[in-house]
Design a protein around this motif. Structure first.
Motif: not given
Length: 373
Positions: A138-151, A153-154, A159-163, A178-185
């Motif tokens: 559960a912890a591992a899946v949750a971590e990647l889930t949030v990583a995908l959300m951040l990727d 949104l941000r 941006r890496d590919a463009a550079l 938009r970031g997670l701080a101002d999002a409804r998940v």
């Protein structure tokens, strides 16, 4: 009286050095392992396994090969252990439990949460107990889930590919974001993974909505770090990010299809780290390409065709981030799943008595956690 020891076919052992620990633990339970080395890449580790236990090499995803090795020329196996989604179909189970085998299959364990590639109805009918390890990753899946959300949104990957293409202009396009701080998940599902995702995104400052199974009653939801929604439609229409965390069952197949995707608000993100059948790839592909409706971006870790035969309509979709079903694959998560499965085996074997006994013909599996539309 038959004193033939219980034999376990290990279709794919734990990764790396943890394979030796797992196999030793199975041996300590009184099991005699036969280890499939097909997914053990390290030559040194293969040699060490083969020096201590019987070793074979076959494609565990091929039904005929799997059934043949379970039968093993009539000797049979009482136990099967795997960690991948092998095709444990009715035909395979019937061959592994047929009359005439010295040992018929009694117990199947998967060191992972899902059992959607197992015919659970056939297992129950044939008296094969099924054990999985829900919550171990559960912890591992949750971590990647949030990583995908951040990727999403941000736009980190974009941006890496463009550079790397030398385009600063493309890299800074669409800023600010938009970031997670101002999002409804919104979380579709109310199991251990969804709970952990809720805790993580709340730490970022996100508001959390949850739509769970019928068991996710207002009383159960009271202790959650999020608001319970009455319908899936309410969640889809009201959230900036929607993350899917339900198993593949008859109830959840196509749960979020074309009609449901059209409910999502403009600029929203969908993340699927559960099962491909829950959000059909074709419907998601069309929705992402339609500027008039559906999510703006998606991140997907699960596909209908995975492994060497990977294929998906999403592969050339410019509005989607792809991940190779790796959400639960951290060393610690896989080690925990292996330990939990060995413990489950120990309990079942203790309940069924010595190998010369005749275990009761009752299949047992983890209950599905569907959701209401």
């Amino acid at each position: 009286m038959d004193r033939t020891p219980r034999r376990v076919l290990v279709v794919d052992p734990a990764p790396g050095e943890d394979a030796l620990t797992e196999l030793a633990a199975l041996t300590a339970l009184g099991l005699v392992p036969t280890v499939n080395l097909r997914r053990v890449a390290d030559p040194g580790l293969r040699a060490r396994i083969a020096a201590r236990w019987a070793a074979v090499d076959f494609d565990g995803f091929d039904e005929r090969e799997l059934a043949g090795h379970l039968e093993d020329g009539g000797r049979g196996h009482e136990v099967l252990k795997c960690r991948a989604g092998i095709p444990l179909t009715r035909a395979v189970l019937e061959r592994a439990t047929r009359d005439g085998l010295v040992r018929r299959l009694r117990l199947v364990g998967r060191a992972a949460a899902g059992s959607d590639t197992f015919d659970l109805a056939a297992a129950e009918r044939l008296g094969v107990a099924v054990r999985t390890t829900p919550g171990a990753n559960a912890a591992a899946v949750a971590e990647l889930t949030v990583a995908l959300m951040l990727d999403a949104l941000r736009g980190v990957g974009r941006r890496d590919a463009a550079l790397r293409r030398g385009s600063w202009t493309d890299a800074v396009a669409d800023l600010p974001v938009r970031g997670l701080a101002d999002a409804r998940v919104g979380l579709v599902g109310s199991g251990a993974i969804a709970r952990r995702v809720a805790e993580l995104v709340r730490a970022f400052g996100a508001e959390v909505w949850v739509h769970g199974s019928p068991r996710f009653t207002p009383e159960r939801a009271a202790g959650w770090p999020g608001r319970r929604t009455g319908t899936l439609a309410e969640l889809l229409a009201g959230c900036d990010v929607v993350s899917v965390h339900v198993p593949a069952t008859a109830r959840t197949a196509g749960l979020i299809g074309a009609e449901e995707l059209r409910l999502m608000r403009p600029g929203s993100v969908l993340v699927n780290t559960s099962r491909a059948a829950v959000v059909p790839e074709e419907a998601l592909d069309r929705a992402l390409r339609d500027p008039a409706g559906g999510p703006w971006w998606a991140a997907v870790d699960v596909f209908a065709a995975e492994g060497p035969g990977f294929a998906s309509v999403l592969a050339d979709n410019p509005f989607c981030t792809l991940s190779p079903h790796a959400a639960g694959m951290t060393r610690s998560a896989m080690r925990t799943a292996s330990q939990h499965l060995v413990e489950a085996f120990a309990q079942v074997l203790a309940d069924t008595g010595p190998p010369d006994g005749d275990p009761p013909r009752t299949g047992r599996s983890e209950p599905p956690d569907g959701v209401r539309a």
